[in-house]
Motif scaffolding. Structure first.
Motif, mmCIF file in Angstrom:
data_model
loop_
_atom_site.group_PDB
_atom_site.id
_atom_site.type_symbol
_atom_site.label_atom_id
_atom_site.label_comp_id
_atom_site.label_asym_id
_atom_site.label_seq_id
_atom_site.Cartn_x
_atom_site.Cartn_y
_atom_site.Cartn_z
ATOM 1 N N ASP A 248 -39.790 9.456 47.523
ATOM 2 C CA ASP A 248 -39.406 8.429 48.505
ATOM 3 C C ASP A 248 -40.064 7.086 48.190
ATOM 4 N N VAL A 249 -41.341 7.140 47.796
ATOM 5 C CA VAL A 249 -42.038 5.904 47.428
ATOM 6 C C VAL A 249 -41.365 5.275 46.200
ATOM 7 N N MET A 250 -40.999 6.120 45.237
ATOM 8 C CA MET A 250 -40.338 5.616 44.024
ATOM 9 C C MET A 250 -38.958 5.048 44.343
ATOM 10 N N THR A 251 -38.262 5.699 45.261
ATOM 11 C CA THR A 251 -36.928 5.226 45.652
ATOM 12 C C THR A 251 -37.037 3.859 46.317
ATOM 13 N N ASP A 252 -38.022 3.728 47.192
ATOM 14 C CA ASP A 252 -38.275 2.464 47.876
ATOM 15 C C ASP A 252 -38.557 1.343 46.868
ATOM 16 N N LEU A 253 -39.337 1.685 45.859
ATOM 17 C CA LEU A 253 -39.683 0.727 44.807
ATOM 18 C C LEU A 253 -38.441 0.287 44.027
ATOM 19 N N ALA A 254 -37.605 1.260 43.715
ATOM 20 C CA ALA A 254 -36.373 0.967 42.975
ATOM 21 C C ALA A 254 -35.443 0.081 43.804
ATOM 22 N N ARG A 255 -35.320 0.407 45.078
ATOM 23 C CA ARG A 255 -34.444 -0.381 45.963
ATOM 24 C C ARG A 255 -34.948 -1.802 46.111
ATOM 25 N N ASP A 256 -36.254 -1.954 45.923
ATOM 26 C CA ASP A 256 -36.877 -3.268 46.036
ATOM 27 C C ASP A 256 -36.713 -4.085 44.745
ATOM 28 N N GLY A 257 -36.077 -3.473 43.735
ATOM 29 C CA GLY A 257 -35.752 -4.229 42.524
ATOM 30 C C GLY A 257 -36.684 -4.035 41.351
ATOM 31 N N MET A 258 -37.634 -3.094 41.455
ATOM 32 C CA MET A 258 -38.558 -2.851 40.336
ATOM 33 C C MET A 258 -37.797 -2.282 39.131
ATOM 34 N N THR A 259 -38.144 -2.753 37.958
ATOM 35 C CA THR A 259 -37.624 -2.188 36.715
ATOM 36 C C THR A 259 -38.404 -0.909 36.424
ATOM 37 N N MET A 260 -37.701 0.197 36.239
ATOM 38 C CA MET A 260 -38.405 1.478 36.115
ATOM 39 C C MET A 260 -37.838 2.348 35.002
ATOM 40 N N MET A 261 -38.758 3.003 34.275
ATOM 41 C CA MET A 261 -38.365 4.026 33.312
ATOM 42 C C MET A 261 -39.079 5.296 33.771
ATOM 43 N N VAL A 262 -38.312 6.333 34.064
ATOM 44 C CA VAL A 262 -38.857 7.502 34.752
ATOM 45 C C VAL A 262 -38.507 8.779 33.996
ATOM 46 N N VAL A 263 -39.519 9.430 33.420
ATOM 47 C CA VAL A 263 -39.299 10.757 32.861
ATOM 48 C C VAL A 263 -39.366 11.748 34.013
ATOM 49 N N THR A 264 -38.281 12.441 34.267
ATOM 50 C CA THR A 264 -38.287 13.409 35.372
ATOM 51 C C THR A 264 -37.160 14.414 35.205
ATOM 52 N N HIS A 265 -37.373 15.570 35.807
ATOM 53 C CA HIS A 265 -36.302 16.569 35.878
ATOM 54 C C HIS A 265 -35.705 16.628 37.270
ATOM 55 N N GLU A 266 -36.100 15.684 38.115
ATOM 56 C CA GLU A 266 -35.561 15.631 39.477
ATOM 57 C C GLU A 266 -34.182 14.992 39.427
ATOM 58 N N MET A 267 -33.178 15.808 39.254
ATOM 59 C CA MET A 267 -31.836 15.266 39.057
ATOM 60 C C MET A 267 -31.249 14.696 40.352
ATOM 61 N N GLY A 268 -31.752 15.156 41.507
ATOM 62 C CA GLY A 268 -31.337 14.553 42.773
ATOM 63 C C GLY A 268 -31.778 13.092 42.826
ATOM 64 N N PHE A 269 -33.013 12.861 42.392
ATOM 65 C CA PHE A 269 -33.528 11.493 42.314
ATOM 66 C C PHE A 269 -32.674 10.667 41.344
#
Ligand code: ADP
Ligand code: MG
Length: 242
Positions: A177-198
């Motif tokens: 949720d914190v990461m989603t909030d950050l993304a919605r706020d316009g942060m450029t992000m590169m995320v290694v994850t297996h959370e496919m819902g995210f």
């Protein structure tokens, strides 16, 4: 914001990355997935100079990461990184974890650093825990502190390497949720994850790696859709984890 061009890397004679190229635009969220050992961590660590490369070029915000005269301090203050393990300083309070690099690296005075730290602790919902030590927090709380600590450097990009994979399941969402909030706020992000819902909710693009190569690099819709031309390997990978 991030440019990776023809990057190859060897550990001794073992070639861990082969001709990797991609870009991340300002405000874009790119999820990197792929099987264990495919080179995801190595690739993301090359972006902020934690791993060197033998071939190719990387730039963050126009600053060269590869090459002979690299200013690693400058690069690391442009690219915040959050790892699987929380890596907080165990002997410092939550507040001091957020202030240390601000005062040491950015030379902010203590008052300014604390003010910024408290804004970020509010943002990740942990202001009330400012005086606790990391060991007194849950894994999910520690990871939210780690994110806030990285944000305290006012980075241009945020790099995440499996930020939720060491967490108990019930704590995964508070971090996403914190990461989603950050993304919605316009942060450029590169995320290694297996959370496919995210990835489905938040990513603009998905990169799939296999054997040290970028096998797929496409929009989220193409990755999760039934597009002709998707590699057999990534279809198989997705079918296993979805
Ligand atoms: P992933 O994050 O996708 O699981 P890694 O980037 O961690 O993959 O590792 C890719 C490959 O490189 C693996 O085969 C791993 O064993 C190897 N590797 C990683 N770090 C080192 C190292 N420091 N020395 C030698 N081999 C390494
Ligand atoms: Mg890894």
């Amino acid at each position: 914001m991030i440019q990776i061009e023809n990057v190859s890397k060897w550990y001794g004679t073992f070639r861990v990355l082969t001709d990797c190229s991609t870009q991340v635009a300002v405000g874009e969220v790119v999820v990197v997935c792929g099987p264990s050992g495919s080179g995801k961590s190595t690739l993301i660590k090359t972006v902020n100079g934690l791993e060197t490369v033998q071939r190719g070029e990387i730039h963050i915000d126009g600053i060269g990461v590869t090459g002979p005269r690299v200013d690693l301090g400058k690069i690391r203050s442009r690219a915040g990184m959050v790892f699987q393990g929380f890596e907080l300083f165990p002997h410092l309070s939550v507040l001091d974890n957020l202030c240390l690099a601000q005062t040491r690296v950015l030379k902010r005075d203590r008052g300014t650093a604390q003010k910024r730290a408290m804004q970020l602790l509010e943002r990740v919902g942990l202001a009330a825990h400012r005086d606790k030590y990391p060991a007194a927090l849950s894994g999910g709380q520690q990871q939210r502190v780690a994110i806030a600590r990285a944000l305290a450097m006012d980075p241009a990009v945020m790099l995440f390497d499996e930020p939720t994979s060491a967490l108990d399941p019930e704590m995964v969402n508070e971090v996403l949720d914190v990461m989603t909030d950050l993304a919605r706020d316009g942060m450029t992000m590169m995320v290694v994850t297996h959370e496919m819902g995210f990835a489905q909710r938040v990513a603009d693009r998905v990169i799939f790696m296999d054997g040290g190569r970028i096998v797929e690099d496409c929009t989220k819709d193409d990755f999760f859709g039934d597009t002709v031309g998707r590699s057999e390997r990534s279809r198989h990978f997705l079918s296993k984890i979805l």
